[in-house]
Design a protein around this motif. Sequence first.
Motif, PDB file in Angstrom:
ATOM      1  N   SER A  28       0.811  -1.227  -0.016  1.00 38.47           N
ATOM      2  CA  SER A  28      -0.104  -0.079   0.184  1.00 38.47           C
ATOM      3  C   SER A  28       0.849   1.174  -0.071  1.00 38.47           C
ATOM      4  N   ALA A  32       0.689   4.211  -3.025  1.00 41.55           N
ATOM      5  CA  ALA A  32       0.733   5.591  -2.626  1.00 41.55           C
ATOM      6  C   ALA A  32       1.808   6.437  -3.606  1.00 41.55           C
ATOM      7  N   ASP A  37      -3.200   4.963  -5.311  1.00 36.29           N
ATOM      8  CA  ASP A  37      -4.324   4.808  -4.136  1.00 36.29           C
ATOM      9  C   ASP A  37      -5.324   5.744  -3.999  1.00 36.29           C
ATOM     10  N   GLN A 102      -2.948  -1.472  -9.990  1.00 34.10           N
ATOM     11  CA  GLN A 102      -3.068  -1.600  -8.385  1.00 34.10           C
ATOM     12  C   GLN A 102      -2.626  -3.103  -8.349  1.00 34.10           C
TER      13      GLN A 102
END
Length: 154
Positions: A28, A32, A37, A102
């Motif tokens: 994660s 970012a 994100d 992602q």
Amino acid sequence: MTGGGCGVINGAMILSSIGDVSRFAESSKLLAFASLDPAVLHSVNFSACSNRMSKRGSSTLRYTLMNAAHNVQLNNATFGAYYDSKAAQGKSYYCALGHTAQKLVRVIFKLLSRNVAFNLPLNPVIRLSASSSWPACFACASSAIPSLFSLDFS
């Protein structure tokens, strides 16, 4: 790093933009950094039901990952099925592609942090897109692509 369908230039741009993956504690954090994100929009009385990408990180890395996600979803059956499932949920092309990017970031993070090879075989398939009857890709051009990242820096 090896895998299915991205190309040498995209691979080099992704690896050079990420640098040392040990800077990121979890995937994660890398999401970012790649500015993929979701931006959280909420206040005391309001919480958004859909969110956009935050775009607060590296725009070059985001562009490269979206380009790589497009190529990977055309040339790899696993990523193609993931993209198709998002498109079947009613998501737009760029929204489904963002979800695929992602997923690609999470896979790249795992590959780099564990120093393993991407072992899903290239499986280019002709899929019909959910919005039209034209094929979403053609397998003739993708059969010459040997790997996701075919770089050796040793």
